[in-house]
Design a protein around this motif. Structure first.
Motif, PDB file in Angstrom:
ATOM      1  N   PHE A 191      34.412  13.633  -8.190  1.00  0.00           N
ATOM      2  CA  PHE A 191      34.616  14.934  -8.849  1.00  0.00           C
ATOM      3  C   PHE A 191      36.100  15.134  -9.198  1.00  0.00           C
ATOM      4  O   PHE A 191      36.587  16.257  -9.265  1.00  0.00           O
ATOM      5  CB  PHE A 191      34.149  16.093  -7.959  1.00  0.00           C
ATOM      6  N   GLY A 192      36.820  14.029  -9.366  1.00  0.00           N
ATOM      7  CA  GLY A 192      38.261  14.164  -9.587  1.00  0.00           C
ATOM      8  C   GLY A 192      38.988  14.685  -8.358  1.00  0.00           C
ATOM      9  O   GLY A 192      40.091  15.208  -8.471  1.00  0.00           O
ATOM     10  N   GLN A 193      38.369  14.566  -7.175  1.00  0.00           N
ATOM     11  CA  GLN A 193      38.975  15.093  -5.949  1.00  0.00           C
ATOM     12  C   GLN A 193      38.959  14.078  -4.803  1.00  0.00           C
ATOM     13  O   GLN A 193      39.988  13.572  -4.405  1.00  0.00           O
ATOM     14  CB  GLN A 193      38.238  16.350  -5.446  1.00  0.00           C
ATOM     15  N   SER A 194      37.756  13.801  -4.253  1.00  0.00           N
ATOM     16  CA  SER A 194      37.631  13.100  -2.967  1.00  0.00           C
ATOM     17  C   SER A 194      38.423  13.856  -1.899  1.00  0.00           C
ATOM     18  O   SER A 194      39.382  13.342  -1.312  1.00  0.00           O
ATOM     19  CB  SER A 194      38.091  11.639  -3.064  1.00  0.00           C
ATOM     20  N   ALA A 195      37.966  15.084  -1.661  1.00  0.00           N
ATOM     21  CA  ALA A 195      38.721  16.008  -0.804  1.00  0.00           C
ATOM     22  C   ALA A 195      38.331  15.962   0.668  1.00  0.00           C
ATOM     23  O   ALA A 195      38.777  16.810   1.439  1.00  0.00           O
ATOM     24  CB  ALA A 195      38.595  17.432  -1.345  1.00  0.00           C
ATOM     25  N   PHE A 196      37.484  14.997   1.072  1.00  0.00           N
ATOM     26  CA  PHE A 196      37.272  14.784   2.501  1.00  0.00           C
ATOM     27  C   PHE A 196      38.460  13.962   3.008  1.00  0.00           C
ATOM     28  O   PHE A 196      38.345  12.800   3.408  1.00  0.00           O
ATOM     29  CB  PHE A 196      35.966  14.031   2.775  1.00  0.00           C
ATOM     30  N   ALA A 197      39.611  14.576   2.972  1.00  0.00           N
ATOM     31  CA  ALA A 197      40.871  13.902   3.262  1.00  0.00           C
ATOM     32  C   ALA A 197      41.939  14.965   3.490  1.00  0.00           C
ATOM     33  O   ALA A 197      41.685  16.153   3.260  1.00  0.00           O
ATOM     34  CB  ALA A 197      41.263  13.004   2.086  1.00  0.00           C
ATOM     35  N   ASN A 198      43.103  14.525   3.928  1.00  0.00           N
ATOM     36  CA  ASN A 198      44.166  15.529   4.083  1.00  0.00           C
ATOM     37  C   ASN A 198      45.045  15.641   2.835  1.00  0.00           C
ATOM     38  O   ASN A 198      45.985  16.431   2.807  1.00  0.00           O
ATOM     39  CB  ASN A 198      45.010  15.241   5.335  1.00  0.00           C
ATOM     40  N   TYR A 199      44.696  14.870   1.807  1.00  0.00           N
ATOM     41  CA  TYR A 199      45.478  14.907   0.555  1.00  0.00           C
ATOM     42  C   TYR A 199      44.652  14.219  -0.513  1.00  0.00           C
ATOM     43  O   TYR A 199      43.934  13.253  -0.220  1.00  0.00           O
ATOM     44  CB  TYR A 199      46.778  14.135   0.771  1.00  0.00           C
ATOM     45  N   LYS A 245      50.790   8.204   2.229  1.00  0.00           N
ATOM     46  CA  LYS A 245      49.775   7.832   3.212  1.00  0.00           C
ATOM     47  C   LYS A 245      48.835   9.019   3.389  1.00  0.00           C
ATOM     48  O   LYS A 245      49.304  10.146   3.547  1.00  0.00           O
ATOM     49  CB  LYS A 245      50.441   7.515   4.559  1.00  0.00           C
ATOM     50  N   VAL A 246      47.543   8.749   3.363  1.00  0.00           N
ATOM     51  CA  VAL A 246      46.586   9.843   3.553  1.00  0.00           C
ATOM     52  C   VAL A 246      45.570   9.452   4.611  1.00  0.00           C
ATOM     53  O   VAL A 246      45.324   8.273   4.866  1.00  0.00           O
ATOM     54  CB  VAL A 246      45.855  10.204   2.238  1.00  0.00           C
ATOM     55  N   LYS A 247      44.965  10.487   5.185  1.00  0.00           N
ATOM     56  CA  LYS A 247      43.876  10.287   6.140  1.00  0.00           C
ATOM     57  C   LYS A 247      42.608  10.740   5.426  1.00  0.00           C
ATOM     58  O   LYS A 247      42.510  11.902   5.010  1.00  0.00           O
ATOM     59  CB  LYS A 247      44.150  11.154   7.372  1.00  0.00           C
ATOM     60  N   ALA A 248      41.680   9.814   5.240  1.00  0.00           N
ATOM     61  CA  ALA A 248      40.489  10.152   4.451  1.00  0.00           C
ATOM     62  C   ALA A 248      39.226   9.655   5.151  1.00  0.00           C
ATOM     63  O   ALA A 248      39.241   8.626   5.824  1.00  0.00           O
ATOM     64  CB  ALA A 248      40.587   9.510   3.068  1.00  0.00           C
ATOM     65  N   GLU A 282      28.788   2.905   0.694  1.00  0.00           N
ATOM     66  CA  GLU A 282      29.876   2.290   1.461  1.00  0.00           C
ATOM     67  C   GLU A 282      31.192   2.274   0.683  1.00  0.00           C
ATOM     68  O   GLU A 282      31.223   1.896  -0.485  1.00  0.00           O
ATOM     69  CB  GLU A 282      29.497   0.855   1.845  1.00  0.00           C
ATOM     70  N   GLY A 283      32.241   2.709   1.333  1.00  0.00           N
ATOM     71  CA  GLY A 283      33.570   2.671   0.732  1.00  0.00           C
ATOM     72  C   GLY A 283      33.966   3.936  -0.014  1.00  0.00           C
ATOM     73  O   GLY A 283      35.099   4.060  -0.472  1.00  0.00           O
ATOM     74  N   SER A 296      34.099   7.560   8.705  1.00  0.00           N
ATOM     75  CA  SER A 296      35.170   7.443   9.689  1.00  0.00           C
ATOM     76  C   SER A 296      36.515   7.584   8.987  1.00  0.00           C
ATOM     77  O   SER A 296      36.695   7.140   7.843  1.00  0.00           O
ATOM     78  CB  SER A 296      35.083   6.115  10.431  1.00  0.00           C
ATOM     79  N   PHE A 297      37.432   8.222   9.686  1.00  0.00           N
ATOM     80  CA  PHE A 297      38.737   8.473   9.068  1.00  0.00           C
ATOM     81  C   PHE A 297      39.602   7.226   9.083  1.00  0.00           C
ATOM     82  O   PHE A 297      39.700   6.536  10.085  1.00  0.00           O
ATOM     83  CB  PHE A 297      39.439   9.642   9.767  1.00  0.00           C
ATOM     84  N   GLN A 298      40.168   6.949   7.916  1.00  0.00           N
ATOM     85  CA  GLN A 298      41.062   5.807   7.789  1.00  0.00           C
ATOM     86  C   GLN A 298      42.385   6.278   7.199  1.00  0.00           C
ATOM     87  O   GLN A 298      42.407   7.223   6.416  1.00  0.00           O
ATOM     88  CB  GLN A 298      40.467   4.764   6.840  1.00  0.00           C
ATOM     89  N   GLU A 299      43.441   5.592   7.588  1.00  0.00           N
ATOM     90  CA  GLU A 299      44.723   5.866   6.942  1.00  0.00           C
ATOM     91  C   GLU A 299      44.863   4.922   5.751  1.00  0.00           C
ATOM     92  O   GLU A 299      44.713   3.704   5.898  1.00  0.00           O
ATOM     93  CB  GLU A 299      45.856   5.667   7.931  1.00  0.00           C
TER      94      GLU A 299
END
Ligand SMILES: [Zn+2]
Ligand SMILES: [Zn+2]
Length: 350
Positions: A132-140, A9-12, A55-56, A22-25
């Protein structure tokens, strides 16, 4: 050694239709065998993020964090290792095999295509990840060995996170592409993070003349502090008259149209204009060249450790460019990056 990997589960921060985040789990699938799951500690915001607010999507490509899971084929890192994240490359094509991952044949797909190389996604339907192989606006997030660089655990992840894209691009253009030598001269148009990284790198290279051009007096003052030998305010009327000709290089980070003419005026014969704004290479008059560069021709695994070393020596003081925001304030951080209030926003979780 076998490693068990699991979904998580991540928060992104997901972009909505109003370009608001907006942050979603979300439930992220388990890493593939070549993937590494990284707990994100900090992430810089780069102007490229602002261009992909669809979007998304989950953006963020200057992540830094701690390895949590590793796929069975991963050898470069283990859980607990600290890593900086940079751009993605496939590691398999001819340029990748030739140590030029910045020219990877799959560069667009892997960095801007919101998918893995095989076209799959670890994200739920309707969510676009793998930016970028990341999507690092997240906690994981999931990355590969190609876009991570292991660093010593005592180094500050929140300071070094932004090295992975903008700083690498500016500094790499000076040190890898142009290979600026002691005594040479250059002008840097625009003193955002990329331009200021170029200024700091030019000083490291021993350039004799480093001219910073911008319309913001505060940024010009910072450019001088970081190594520029002259600053020119492009809003001032005598701007053109103050430019000195016969420079070896001009680096344009602004994309402002009339610059090409200007470059012709100030470049010496055989001099080079670098466009860090996306347009393609061409020949200017009298043997002057214009080139465009991706990621400062940098192999992150070689170049980021060098930048870290310069930082440790006090010669690449990125902290002077950074403004910190909690991840919860991501919309304010993006806005202040967009309107130029801050130079390098860095998001942190705690
Ligand atoms: Zn490749
Ligand atoms: Zn970037």
């Amino acid at each position: 050694m076998t490693t068990r990997t699991q979904p998580r589960k991540v928060k992104a921060a997901v972009v909505n239709r109003h370009q608001h985040l907006s942050f979603q789990e979300l439930q992220l699938k388990a890493p593939h065998q070549n993937e590494v799951g990284v707990k994100i500690v900090a992430c810089g915001i780069c102007h490229t993020d602002l261009g992909f607010l669809s979007e998304g999507s989950i953006l963020g490509h200057e992540g830094a964090g701690i390895v949590e899971q590793v796929g069975s084929a991963v050898t470069a890192v283990k859980p607990g290792d600290h890593v900086l994240l940079s751009y993605q490359s496939c590691g398999q094509c001819a340029p990748c095999h030739d140590s030029q991952p910045f020219n990877c044949q799959h560069f667009s797909k892997l960095n801007f295509g919101f998918q893995r190389l095989d076209g799959s996604s670890a994200y739920p339907d309707g969510v676009q990840g793998h930016f970028f192989g990341q999507s690092a606006f997240a906690n994981y997030c999931l990355v590969t060995e190609q876009n991570l660089v292991k660093i010593a655990p005592e180094l500050p992840l929140e300071v070094l996170a932004p090295l992975g894209c903008g700083m690498q691009t500016g500094a790499g253009t000076v040190l890898n592409t142009l290979k600026v030598k002691a005594g040479e001269s250059l002008m840097v148009m625009g003193t955002g993070a990329v331009g200021l990284a170029a200024v700091m790198a030019a000083k490291i290279a021993g350039a004799k003349t480093i001219i910073a051009v911008d319309r913001d007096p505060t940024r010009l003052a910072l450019a001088i502090k970081l190594g520029a030998t002259e600053s020119i305010n492009s809003d001032e009327e005598n701007y053109l008259a103050t430019l000195c000709p016969h420079l070896d290089y001009v680096i344009d980070t602004t994309g402002i149209g009339h610059l090409d003419e200007l470059a012709q005026e100030v470049l010496k014969e055989g001099g080079t204009l670098v466009r860090l704004t996306g347009s393609c290479g061409e020949t200017l008059t009298r043997g002057r060249k214009a080139i465009s560069v991706v990621q400062g021709d940098s192999v992150a695994q070689d170049f980021l450790p060098k930048l870290v070393e310069y930082w440790q020596q006090g010669r690449f003081p990125v902290e002077q460019l950074i403004t910190y925001y909690h991840f919860d304030d991501i919309n304010r951080a993006l806005k202040e990056a967009h309107n130029g209030k801050v130079i390098k926003p860095v998001l942190v979780w705690d």
